[in-house]
Design a protein around this motif. Sequence first.
Motif, PDB file in Angstrom:
ATOM      1  N   PHE A  13       0.898  -1.087   0.261  1.00  0.00           N
ATOM      2  CA  PHE A  13       0.087  -0.030   0.039  1.00  0.00           C
ATOM      3  C   PHE A  13       0.965   1.090  -0.016  1.00  0.00           C
ATOM      4  CE2 PHE A  13      -2.679   3.290   2.130  1.00  0.00           C
ATOM      5  CZ  PHE A  13      -3.647   3.136   1.309  1.00  0.00           C
ATOM      6  N   LEU A  14       2.113   1.224   0.761  1.00  0.00           N
ATOM      7  CA  LEU A  14       2.794   2.429   0.997  1.00  0.00           C
ATOM      8  C   LEU A  14       3.417   2.689  -0.367  1.00  0.00           C
ATOM      9  CD1 LEU A  14       3.912   4.741   2.616  1.00  0.00           C
ATOM     10  CD2 LEU A  14       5.865   3.122   3.210  1.00  0.00           C
ATOM     11  N   TYR A  15       4.020   1.677  -0.938  1.00  0.00           N
ATOM     12  CA  TYR A  15       4.902   1.685  -1.972  1.00  0.00           C
ATOM     13  C   TYR A  15       3.954   2.290  -3.283  1.00  0.00           C
ATOM     14  CZ  TYR A  15       8.943  -0.714   0.162  1.00  0.00           C
ATOM     15  OH  TYR A  15       9.978  -0.758   0.915  1.00  0.00           O
ATOM     16  N   GLY A  16       2.844   1.452  -3.422  1.00  0.00           N
ATOM     17  CA  GLY A  16       1.876   2.057  -4.567  1.00  0.00           C
ATOM     18  C   GLY A  16       1.470   3.577  -4.270  1.00  0.00           C
ATOM     19  N   ALA A  17       1.142   3.931  -3.101  1.00  0.00           N
ATOM     20  CA  ALA A  17       0.888   5.362  -2.762  1.00  0.00           C
ATOM     21  C   ALA A  17       1.890   6.267  -3.329  1.00  0.00           C
ATOM     22  CB  ALA A  17       0.460   5.677  -1.372  1.00  0.00           C
ATOM     23  N   LEU A  18       3.338   5.855  -3.081  1.00  0.00           N
ATOM     24  CA  LEU A  18       4.323   6.787  -3.195  1.00  0.00           C
ATOM     25  C   LEU A  18       4.623   6.636  -4.604  1.00  0.00           C
ATOM     26  CD1 LEU A  18       6.701   5.829  -0.373  1.00  0.00           C
ATOM     27  CD2 LEU A  18       5.411   7.917  -0.382  1.00  0.00           C
ATOM     28  N   LYS A  19       4.486   5.553  -5.361  1.00  0.00           N
ATOM     29  CA  LYS A  19       4.636   5.749  -6.941  1.00  0.00           C
ATOM     30  C   LYS A  19       3.592   6.729  -7.550  1.00  0.00           C
ATOM     31  CE  LYS A  19       6.369   0.912  -7.620  1.00  0.00           C
ATOM     32  NZ  LYS A  19       6.065  -0.165  -8.216  1.00  0.00           N
ATOM     33  N   GLN A  20       2.297   6.968  -6.846  1.00  0.00           N
ATOM     34  CA  GLN A  20       1.513   7.963  -7.165  1.00  0.00           C
ATOM     35  C   GLN A  20       1.777   9.355  -6.757  1.00  0.00           C
ATOM     36  OE1 GLN A  20      -2.552   6.455  -7.459  1.00  0.00           O
ATOM     37  NE2 GLN A  20      -1.859   4.488  -6.848  1.00  0.00           N
ATOM     38  N   SER A  21       2.938   9.455  -5.910  1.00  0.00           N
ATOM     39  CA  SER A  21       3.302  10.844  -5.340  1.00  0.00           C
ATOM     40  C   SER A  21       2.331  10.904  -4.186  1.00  0.00           C
ATOM     41  CB  SER A  21       3.283  11.976  -6.279  1.00  0.00           C
ATOM     42  OG  SER A  21       4.356  11.648  -7.349  1.00  0.00           O
ATOM     43  N   LEU A  22       1.579  10.034  -3.672  1.00  0.00           N
ATOM     44  CA  LEU A  22       0.645  10.182  -2.627  1.00  0.00           C
ATOM     45  C   LEU A  22       1.312   9.758  -1.036  1.00  0.00           C
ATOM     46  CD1 LEU A  22      -2.429   9.189  -4.287  1.00  0.00           C
ATOM     47  CD2 LEU A  22      -1.792  11.399  -3.910  1.00  0.00           C
ATOM     48  N   ARG A  23       1.039  10.495  -0.187  1.00  0.00           N
ATOM     49  CA  ARG A  23       1.518  10.105   1.400  1.00  0.00           C
ATOM     50  C   ARG A  23       0.316   9.889   2.149  1.00  0.00           C
ATOM     51  NH1 ARG A  23       6.452  14.025   2.762  1.00  0.00           N
ATOM     52  NH2 ARG A  23       7.012  12.256   4.475  1.00  0.00           N
ATOM     53  N   LEU A  24       0.625   9.024   3.083  1.00  0.00           N
ATOM     54  CA  LEU A  24      -0.509   8.520   3.961  1.00  0.00           C
ATOM     55  C   LEU A  24      -1.048   9.576   4.926  1.00  0.00           C
ATOM     56  CD1 LEU A  24       0.599   4.911   4.823  1.00  0.00           C
ATOM     57  CD2 LEU A  24      -0.374   5.784   2.791  1.00  0.00           C
ATOM     58  N   ASP A  25      -0.270  10.613   5.310  1.00  0.00           N
ATOM     59  CA  ASP A  25      -0.627  11.656   5.827  1.00  0.00           C
ATOM     60  C   ASP A  25      -1.262  12.895   5.158  1.00  0.00           C
ATOM     61  OD1 ASP A  25       1.660  12.525   5.228  1.00  0.00           O
ATOM     62  OD2 ASP A  25       2.686  12.607   7.087  1.00  0.00           O
ATOM     63  N   GLY A  26      -1.212  12.778   3.796  1.00  0.00           N
ATOM     64  CA  GLY A  26      -1.743  13.875   2.971  1.00  0.00           C
ATOM     65  C   GLY A  26      -0.760  14.601   2.466  1.00  0.00           C
ATOM     66  N   ARG A  27       0.551  14.859   2.971  1.00  0.00           N
ATOM     67  CA  ARG A  27       1.592  15.857   2.606  1.00  0.00           C
ATOM     68  C   ARG A  27       2.107  15.565   1.190  1.00  0.00           C
ATOM     69  NH1 ARG A  27       6.238  15.185   6.296  1.00  0.00           N
ATOM     70  NH2 ARG A  27       5.759  13.124   6.766  1.00  0.00           N
ATOM     71  N   ASP A  28       2.475  16.547   0.521  1.00  0.00           N
ATOM     72  CA  ASP A  28       3.084  16.454  -0.691  1.00  0.00           C
ATOM     73  C   ASP A  28       4.505  15.809  -0.335  1.00  0.00           C
ATOM     74  OD1 ASP A  28       3.410  17.249  -3.535  1.00  0.00           O
ATOM     75  OD2 ASP A  28       5.250  18.370  -2.752  1.00  0.00           O
ATOM     76  N   MET A  29       5.105  15.293  -1.456  1.00  0.00           N
ATOM     77  CA  MET A  29       6.448  14.672  -1.097  1.00  0.00           C
ATOM     78  C   MET A  29       7.609  15.447  -0.675  1.00  0.00           C
ATOM     79  SD  MET A  29       5.714  11.647  -2.640  1.00  0.00           S
ATOM     80  CE  MET A  29       6.941  10.623  -3.294  1.00  0.00           C
ATOM     81  N   LEU A  30       7.543  16.566  -0.836  1.00  0.00           N
ATOM     82  CA  LEU A  30       8.668  17.467  -0.352  1.00  0.00           C
ATOM     83  C   LEU A  30       8.078  18.352   0.928  1.00  0.00           C
ATOM     84  CD1 LEU A  30      10.736  18.139  -3.457  1.00  0.00           C
ATOM     85  CD2 LEU A  30      11.019  16.741  -1.797  1.00  0.00           C
ATOM     86  N   ASP A  31       6.993  18.176   1.478  1.00  0.00           N
ATOM     87  CA  ASP A  31       6.315  18.836   2.536  1.00  0.00           C
ATOM     88  C   ASP A  31       6.906  18.366   4.028  1.00  0.00           C
ATOM     89  OD1 ASP A  31       5.108  20.529   0.832  1.00  0.00           O
ATOM     90  OD2 ASP A  31       3.165  19.653   1.319  1.00  0.00           O
ATOM     91  N   LEU A  32       7.348  19.455   4.761  1.00  0.00           N
ATOM     92  CA  LEU A  32       7.682  18.997   6.109  1.00  0.00           C
ATOM     93  C   LEU A  32       6.411  19.071   7.053  1.00  0.00           C
ATOM     94  CD1 LEU A  32      10.681  21.274   6.809  1.00  0.00           C
ATOM     95  CD2 LEU A  32      10.678  18.823   6.855  1.00  0.00           C
ATOM     96  N   ARG A  33       6.338  18.292   8.141  1.00  0.00           N
ATOM     97  CA  ARG A  33       5.334  18.500   9.081  1.00  0.00           C
ATOM     98  C   ARG A  33       5.488  19.731   9.738  1.00  0.00           C
ATOM     99  NH1 ARG A  33       6.194  12.798  12.091  1.00  0.00           N
ATOM    100  NH2 ARG A  33       8.323  13.533  11.533  1.00  0.00           N
ATOM    101  N   THR A  34       4.286  20.588   9.931  1.00  0.00           N
ATOM    102  CA  THR A  34       4.581  21.952  10.500  1.00  0.00           C
ATOM    103  C   THR A  34       5.133  21.770  12.082  1.00  0.00           C
ATOM    104  OG1 THR A  34       2.807  22.687   9.207  1.00  0.00           O
ATOM    105  CG2 THR A  34       3.350  24.210  11.054  1.00  0.00           C
ATOM    106  N   PRO A  35       6.233  22.185  12.349  1.00  0.00           N
ATOM    107  CA  PRO A  35       6.712  22.256  13.698  1.00  0.00           C
ATOM    108  C   PRO A  35       5.843  23.308  14.806  1.00  0.00           C
ATOM    109  CG  PRO A  35       8.236  23.414  12.174  1.00  0.00           C
ATOM    110  CD  PRO A  35       7.049  22.894  11.523  1.00  0.00           C
TER     111      PRO A  35
END
Length: 279
Positions: A13-35
Amino acid sequence: MRPPSPSVPEKKFLYGALKQSLRLDGRDMLDLRTPTFTFGPELGWVECAMGKTRVIAQLDAKMVKPLPERPFEGIITIHSEISPMASPNYEPGRPSEEEVTLTRMLDKVLRRSDAIDKESLCILAGQRLRLTVHVLADAGNILDCSCLAGIVAFKHFRKPEVEVIGDEVIVHSPSERAPISLTIHHTPFCVTFAFFPDALTRPVVDPSLLEQRLSAGLMSIAMNAQREICVLHKAGGVPTAPEEVLRLINVASILVKDLDKRVEARLLEDWVGRKVEVR
């Protein structure tokens, strides 16, 4: 105790989502979690949270004799602790491999990069700064969160004013004279990228715990807002082309500038609302 390996459905599931540029927490591939930052009543006490990853950094100082080989410099020591409170995968007592790696990277980024002016800590006797980092919750990428908490603790800390009269050194308490901030040459931040086995899958920044465990390699870049690289660490993993490394350095520089603005704004907000009484 080694954590159990993620299940086959989780991996697919994770590898399939990443191939579509999707992350499980809804972030973009190059987005940080807001500190987010929470400051304690004492200067130098900071709790930093990135998503569900939480770290406390505490800085304290005391007068000590300088090292004989560096008589004109103060001393900075860095310690980290990852207890079972952060995750049941960590054992109490002996330091884990992750804890040793975390301490070494914190030492490289915060001490060996000369971010703090150690000569300004020395009078007749030197001042010893001890930074202690406690990981409260590990939801992935504790290194970036710990580095962020550590540098914010250094910037938030105030040392007591010291007066030298002859051979006598007088350390004034905060109630007598307002404490002064540390001399900081630059502010390094750490940005970590995770790579995956499939070459078609783009690397992600600030990996979550599952992304980190399923990654085929990590690369951490510590740099300041002036685009000066302090540390570039990649221990094994998939090979990375020089062009890709340069691209990720450019991405990290943009993220670091945003972090620097967030940190300065939050420190200013805390300092404006803090009362320092001098009698």
